[in-house]
Design an enzyme around this catalytic site. Structure first.
Site, PDB file in Angstrom:
ATOM      1  N   GLU A 294      -3.518   9.449  -0.410  1.00 26.02           N
ATOM      2  CA  GLU A 294      -2.772  10.165   0.629  1.00 26.02           C
ATOM      3  C   GLU A 294      -1.741  11.108   0.027  1.00 26.02           C
ATOM      4  OE1 GLU A 294      -1.374   7.743   3.832  1.00 26.02           O
ATOM      5  OE2 GLU A 294      -3.361   6.959   4.246  1.00 26.02           O
TER       6      GLU A 294
ATOM      7  N   LYS B  53      -4.797   4.846  15.669  1.00 21.45           N
ATOM      8  CA  LYS B  53      -5.747   5.677  14.920  1.00 21.45           C
ATOM      9  C   LYS B  53      -7.001   5.812  15.781  1.00 21.45           C
ATOM     10  CE  LYS B  53      -4.623   3.823  10.293  1.00 21.45           C
ATOM     11  NZ  LYS B  53      -4.973   2.700   9.374  1.00 21.45           N
TER      12      LYS B  53
ATOM     13  N   ARG C 292      -5.816   8.989   8.603  1.00 22.47           N
ATOM     14  CA  ARG C 292      -6.455   8.019   7.709  1.00 22.47           C
ATOM     15  C   ARG C 292      -6.312   8.463   6.260  1.00 22.47           C
ATOM     16  NH1 ARG C 292      -9.198   3.855  10.628  1.00 22.47           N
ATOM     17  NH2 ARG C 292      -8.813   2.844   8.633  1.00 22.47           N
ATOM     18  N   SER C 293      -6.698   7.580   5.360  1.00 19.06           N
ATOM     19  CA  SER C 293      -6.599   7.958   3.940  1.00 19.06           C
ATOM     20  C   SER C 293      -7.671   8.985   3.564  1.00 19.06           C
ATOM     21  CB  SER C 293      -6.678   6.731   3.049  1.00 19.06           C
ATOM     22  OG  SER C 293      -7.800   5.956   3.359  1.00 19.06           O
TER      23      SER C 293
ATOM     24  N   LYS D  18       2.456   9.397  11.042  1.00 13.82           N
ATOM     25  CA  LYS D  18       2.176   8.940   9.678  1.00 13.82           C
ATOM     26  C   LYS D  18       0.986   9.747   9.161  1.00 13.82           C
ATOM     27  CE  LYS D  18       1.173   4.694   7.150  1.00 13.82           C
ATOM     28  NZ  LYS D  18       0.014   3.794   7.147  1.00 13.82           N
TER      29      LYS D  18
ATOM     30  N   GLN E 174       0.791  -1.234   0.000  1.00 12.49           N
ATOM     31  CA  GLN E 174       0.000   0.000   0.000  1.00 12.49           C
ATOM     32  C   GLN E 174       0.826   1.288   0.000  1.00 12.49           C
ATOM     33  OE1 GLN E 174      -3.872   0.159   2.271  1.00 12.49           O
ATOM     34  NE2 GLN E 174      -2.673   1.517   3.563  1.00 12.49           N
TER      35      GLN E 174
ATOM     36  N   ASP F 131       4.099   0.233   4.414  1.00  6.89           N
ATOM     37  CA  ASP F 131       2.830  -0.315   4.910  1.00  6.89           C
ATOM     38  C   ASP F 131       2.401  -1.348   3.880  1.00  6.89           C
ATOM     39  OD1 ASP F 131       0.419  -1.020   5.909  1.00  6.89           O
ATOM     40  OD2 ASP F 131      -0.511   0.963   5.815  1.00  6.89           O
TER      41      ASP F 131
HETATM   42  P1  PGA Z   1      -6.710   3.677   5.709  1.00  4.30           P
HETATM   43  O1  PGA Z   1      -5.184   3.326   5.494  1.00  4.30           O
HETATM   44  O2  PGA Z   1      -6.827   4.952   6.395  1.00  4.30           O
HETATM   45  O3  PGA Z   1      -7.245   3.650   4.315  1.00  4.30           O
HETATM   46  O4  PGA Z   1      -7.264   2.521   6.527  1.00  4.30           O
HETATM   47  C1  PGA Z   1      -4.159   3.761   6.276  1.00  4.30           C
HETATM   48  C2  PGA Z   1      -3.305   2.611   6.673  1.00  4.30           C
HETATM   49  O5  PGA Z   1      -3.543   1.455   6.271  1.00  4.30           O
HETATM   50  O6  PGA Z   1      -2.394   2.809   7.484  1.00  4.30           O
HETATM   51 ZN    ZN Z   2      -1.889   0.456   7.488  1.00  7.89          ZN
END
Ligand code: PGA
Ligand code: ZN
Length: 428
Positions: A209, A339, A368-369, A390, A166, A246
């Protein structure tokens, strides 16, 4: 004791143009303070429930009017004119009112919006910065900044799934400040953009992101490209910049196999692949290297790479104390990706934080994304003394709001970076 006079909420749009929840909290005799909540794409199975309207005719079911109404009606009705001694008092009231194990009745998005706007109001009414209020919740006394892990290339769900993993993230390791980290990263980001243009004929198009997402054929090619971009910008990989990845492996795991860019790998082969990357590249942090369901193999991964890299649990842990406890007891990880919206209130996230710290784990505070222009995550990363922050890439205002907030705190405090967490101890 602070008394809540009024809660208000509305639906706003996040960085992907999807609805999310904004709320404000007015304490008696004070101005209202507001916050908004983010939303993920590669969400862990054990995350608290994000309440969406499910009406396919509006935002393809993603509307947040129910969550908003839950704040304006039920929560405002039950909580206004009540006094709360502390954040934990308020958060426990929210949890009790919702009364489901995963916040599915009122929605974790509704609860977090209230939890955070109360926090901001409390900080304002005490005349302290938000990071200081957050620090108080975990009895921390911050004097350092977290190292930045900055998104350079995206694959998986944050881009077009052109490659399995990712994120490839830059860690500006020779930088002495947030300011220097961002300036150095700008050089590398733009040398990466040039490289993307030359090799793939692609102009600057950005993933969720803010990372670049050209049509790499393999995840290795994506990591290699990061190495080249660092060198082309005149920096030394391994010294000036290290890398974090990640893997978000839950997204390509099925029936005990990892489908990595078309290759079918069993868990030992997946671990071997990660070890091989760490042998070849200066990777110091591996997030979700294995699937959230593959508990059995996480301890093997940890034994294989802990001497050189952090083993960070995101989907595996979901900021959930039950899952963190299990990971500590089984030796599955040595770092928590934290998170707030995975769990839904500040108080529960603080419990997760304390549990991780009690095992001497590192903590990466993460956005978050799907983000908003709100910058509270920067205050959280400072207040809870994150080892890493992050926050995506160095483009797009929802990301820059947080970096700009860090710059402001840095200008005020002049604090240094926290030491990079020691790896290599089998105890971690
Ligand atoms: P997400 O991804 O906010 O789309 O869940 C962020 C991550 O996986 O760290
Ligand atoms: Zn992640």
């Amino acid at each position: 004791m602070p008394v809540i006079e009024r809660l208000r909420a509305r639906e706003i749009l996040d960085s992907r143009g999807r609805p999310t929840v904004w709320a404000s909290c007015k304490l008696s005799g004070r101005e209202p303070c507001s916050t908004s909540v983010p939303s993920g794409a590669s969400t862990g199975r054990a995350e608290a429930h994000e309440l969406r309207d499910g009406d396919a005719r509006r935002y393809r079911g993603l509307g947040c009017r129910k969550a908003v109404a839950n704040i304006n009606d039920e929560l405002n009705g039950l909580l206004s004119r009540r006094s709360f001694e502390s954040q934990s008092d308020l958060d426990h009231a929210l949890i009790d009112i919702d009364s489901t194990p995963n916040k599915s009745r009122l929605g974790a998005n509704a609860l977090l919006a209230v939890s955070l706007s109360f926090a901001r109001s409390m900080a304002a009414s005490s005349g302290i910065p938000l990071w200081k209020y957050f620090a108080g919740l975990v009895h921390a006394d911050p004097r350092t900044f977290p190292r930045l892990t900055i998104n350079l290339f995206s694959g998986g769900r944050h881009a077009g799934s052109q490659v399995a993993i990712q994120d490839v993230l830059l860690v500006p390791s020779s930088a002495q400040s947030i300011d220097e980290s961002l300036a150095m990263t700008y050089d590398v980001y733009h040398s990466a953009a040039d490289l993307v243009k030359q090799r793939y004929g692609m102009r600057l198009l950005r993933a969720d992101e803010g990372g670049l997402a050209p049509p790499f054929r393999t995840s290795e090619e994506m990591i290699e490209a990061a190495m080249h971009a660092i060198q082309k910008a005149g920096y030394l990989p391994g010294k000036d910049f290290r890398l974090a990845i990640d893997v978000a492996a839950s997204e390509f795991y099925c029936s005990n196999r990892y489908n990595l860019d078309g290759e079918e790998l069993d868990p030992p082969a997946m671990i071997e692949r990660l070890v091989c990357w760490i042998d070849r590249y200066p990777i110091v942090s591996v997030e979700d290297g294995l699937s959230q369901e593959d508990w059995q193999h996480w301890p093997h991964l940890k034994r294989a790479i802990a001497a050189r890299s952090l083993i960070v649990g995101d989907d595996l842990l979901c900021t959930n104390v039950g899952r963190i406890r299990r990971a500590i007891d089984t030796g599955a990880a040595n770092a928590l990706l934290l998170k707030l919206n995975q769990v839904g209130t500040l108080t529960e996230a603080a419990d997760a934080y304390r549990m991780a710290r009690s095992a001497r784990w590192a903590v990466s505070i993460s956005v978050r994304s799907g983000e908003t222009e709100d910058d509270w995550a920067a205050d959280l990363a400072v207040g809870w003394q994150g080892d890493q922050f992050k926050n995506g890439s160095i483009t797009q205002s929802e990301r820059l709001a947080k970096y700009n907030r860090l710059l402001a705190i840095e200008q005020e405090t002049k604090w240094p970076f926290i030491n990079w967490p020691e790896t290599g101890s089998s105890e971690r």
